[in-house]
Design an enzyme around this catalytic site. Structure first.
Site, PDB file in Angstrom:
ATOM      1  N   TYR A 143     -12.422   7.610  83.260  1.00 14.58           N
ATOM      2  CA  TYR A 143     -12.584   6.275  82.688  1.00 14.58           C
ATOM      3  C   TYR A 143     -12.470   5.251  83.804  1.00 14.58           C
ATOM      4  CZ  TYR A 143     -11.679   2.169  79.717  1.00 14.58           C
ATOM      5  OH  TYR A 143     -11.727   0.939  79.096  1.00 14.58           O
ATOM      6  N   ASP A 231     -10.961   5.517  92.023  1.00 17.19           N
ATOM      7  CA  ASP A 231     -10.398   4.635  91.012  1.00 17.19           C
ATOM      8  C   ASP A 231      -8.939   5.031  90.842  1.00 17.19           C
ATOM      9  OD1 ASP A 231      -9.499   3.336  88.775  1.00 17.19           O
ATOM     10  OD2 ASP A 231     -11.348   3.610  87.624  1.00 17.19           O
ATOM     11  N   LYS A 259      -3.116  -1.865  86.732  1.00 28.85           N
ATOM     12  CA  LYS A 259      -1.885  -1.412  86.077  1.00 28.85           C
ATOM     13  C   LYS A 259      -0.612  -1.710  86.873  1.00 28.85           C
ATOM     14  CE  LYS A 259      -4.361   1.264  82.777  1.00 28.85           C
ATOM     15  NZ  LYS A 259      -5.525   2.111  82.834  1.00 28.85           N
TER      16      LYS A 259
HETATM   17  C1  LIG Z   1      -6.974   1.591  82.661  1.00 27.76           C
HETATM   18  C2  LIG Z   1      -8.028   2.029  83.606  1.00 27.76           C
HETATM   19  C3  LIG Z   1      -9.107   1.206  83.961  1.00 27.76           C
HETATM   20  C4  LIG Z   1      -9.351  -0.130  83.296  1.00 27.76           C
HETATM   21  O1  LIG Z   1      -8.337  -1.033  83.510  1.00 27.76           O
HETATM   22  P1  LIG Z   1      -8.151  -2.275  82.476  1.00 27.76           P
HETATM   23  O2  LIG Z   1      -7.060  -3.079  83.091  1.00 27.76           O
HETATM   24  O3  LIG Z   1      -7.815  -1.666  81.163  1.00 27.76           O
HETATM   25  O4  LIG Z   1      -9.449  -3.000  82.441  1.00 27.76           O
HETATM   26  C5  LIG Z   1      -9.967   1.633  84.948  1.00 27.76           C
HETATM   27  N1  LIG Z   1      -9.810   2.822  85.540  1.00 27.76           N
HETATM   28  C6  LIG Z   1      -8.797   3.652  85.223  1.00 27.76           C
HETATM   29  C7  LIG Z   1      -8.642   4.938  85.951  1.00 27.76           C
HETATM   30  C8  LIG Z   1      -7.882   3.294  84.228  1.00 27.76           C
HETATM   31  O5  LIG Z   1      -6.914   4.139  83.877  1.00 27.76           O
END
Ligand SMILES: *Cc1c(COP(=O)(O)O)cnc(C)c1O
Length: 421
Positions: A143, A231, A259
């Site tokens: 994701y 990511d 995060k």
């Molecule tokens: C949570 C998440 C996102 C998106 O971050 P948001 O602050 O919810 O937009 C992108 N990449 C990874 C791996 C994530 O866990």
């Protein structure tokens, strides 16, 4: 009692789709009524009915110190009295950027955003701008936020809703996106701008990179002149002091974070070497900006959080996670409930199958066996909150003391027995 969860859910559903502002919170994949949080402190949340839960959601990652950590709330309070947004640069932004760059091997320059979605989206734009190529390769079950081109086979964000793709994303938006199975190095040709990966997949439960997978991606990207994007929105500043980059010793060309670096306020960032970041406006031709980017409250919360997260903190986090994961494994064994509890450093997953999956197809087969919702509710009734969906991980943090972990494990033992029924 002023409000009940059921009342608020009914009211919320009148004015917000599913009664929520992010789909997984609606309890769609586990059924029932979500608890509406009234307040939170350390390892606990309390709902509007006064029920206390040991919280392993922790905002899906930002709450690594636990809720309302005094250092973080003090920093936010102090910042708020000086104004909440200026539209001009600040000391806090410089310090947070320095702090993040210091900790990640190879990261020299970054741009703060207001979410992980923006960070990943902008990192893709940067890679395309810097290479002059269009194709993006991503992996099924990873994701990267809800930007159009990255929503294909997107892991938890849409998997929890039982969706295979996303309505409203035109074919053109994903025409240059190739989805490959996680843990197999795909063929990378000279049209590929960037290969985006969660170095540890943490949005399809917890799936470790197979030995050689990340190294293989690095080599294949180099051979094709493509960029590698890590990511690290979950792994960054959680897996270890220097994130997955340090943990695995593989350096990408471009990073996305989020995060933890916002300490519970809206922050993300993307970054790269100074040379690559030279493509970002105003230095180069890749435009990206934001009214609230580098927000003073968010940078204060991020700095206060990173201050606590020294190397010793990660040793402690890993110890806490091991106590949790080992105890969970024992609880499921004792109950005769087939389960695996993978752990990578401080990251803990949960699958209701003895096999540990290595890609999204295997994860989905397990997630759809129907055990998770039963266990989830048995556990919630006993005062422990997991994420309301089988594609998420657990987020133990520094606030989960041994006593709290042991109380959670006692509840898990009972919930496992009740789940077997
Ligand atoms: C949570 C998440 C996102 C998106 O971050 P948001 O602050 O919810 O937009 C992108 N990449 C990874 C791996 C994530 O866990």
């Amino acid at each position: 009692m002023t409000h009940t969860n059921a009342d608020l859910f009914a009211r919320g559903q009148q004015v917000m789709p599913g009664g929520v502002n992010s789909p997984v919170r609606s309890f769609r994949s586990v059924g029932g009524t979500p608890y509406f949080v009234e307040r939170a402190e350390g390892p606990y949340v309390w709902d509007v009915e006064g029920t206390r839960y040991i919280d392993f959601v922790q905002s899906y990652g930002p709450g690594i110190l636990g809720h309302a950590h005094p250092a973080v709330t003090d920093a936010i309070t102090a910042a708020a009295t000086k104004g909440t947004s200026y539209g001009a640069p600040t000391l806090g932004e410089v310090e947070l950027a320095e702090r993040i760059c210091d900790r990640i091997p190879g990261l020299e320059m970054l741009r703060l955003t207001s979410s992980g979605t923006e960070a990943a989206m902008s990192a893709i734009r940067l890679a395309r701008g810097a290479t002059g190529r269009n194709t993006v390769i991503k992996f099924a079950g990873c994701y990267h936020g809800h930007t159009d081109s990255l929503l294909a086979a997107g892991g938890s964000g849409i998997a929890n809703q039982g969706l295979s793709g996303c309505d409203g994303v035109p074919p053109g938006a994903v025409a240059d996106t190739i989805v490959a199975p996680f843990n197999v190095v795909p063929e990378i040709d000279e049209t590929v701008a960037v290969v985006a990966v969660e170095p540890v997949a943490a949005n399809m439960g917890l799936v470790a990179p197979a030995p050689g997978f990340l190294e293989g991606l690095r080599e294949a990207c180099d051979a094709a002149g493509a960029m590698l994007l890590f990511d690290e929105v979950i792994t960054g500043f959680r897996l270890g002091y220097g994130g997955a980059t340090e943990w695995y010793g593989v350096q990408p060309d471009v990073w996305a974070f989020g995060k933890v670096i916002g300490g519970g306020l809206p922050v993300g960032c993307y970054g790269a070497s100074r040379e690559i970041m030279g493509h970002i406006s105003p230095l180069g031709g890749v435009y990206q900006g934001g009214t609230l980017s580098g927000n003073p409250l968010a940078t204060a919360a991020g700095l206060a959080t990173l201050d606590v997260l020294d190397r010793g903190a990660y040793t402690e986090l890993e110890r806490i996670a091991a106590r949790l994961a080992d105890g969970m494994t024992a609880a499921f064994d004792a109950a005769g409930l087939p389960a695996s509890v993978p752990r990578i450093g401080p990251l803990v997953g949960l699958f209701f199958d003895e096999a540990v999956p290595s890609n999204f197809d295997e994860v989905q087969a397990i997630a759809e066996n129907g055990i998770y919702p039963t266990f989830f509710h048995e556990l919630l009734q006993r005062g422990v909150a997991l994420a309301p969906g089988p594609y998420e991980i657990l987020f133990p943090g520094l606030a989960h003391s041994d006593e709290v972990i042991d109380a959670a494990l006692e509840a898990m033992r009972e919930a496992a027995v009740a789940t077997v029924g």
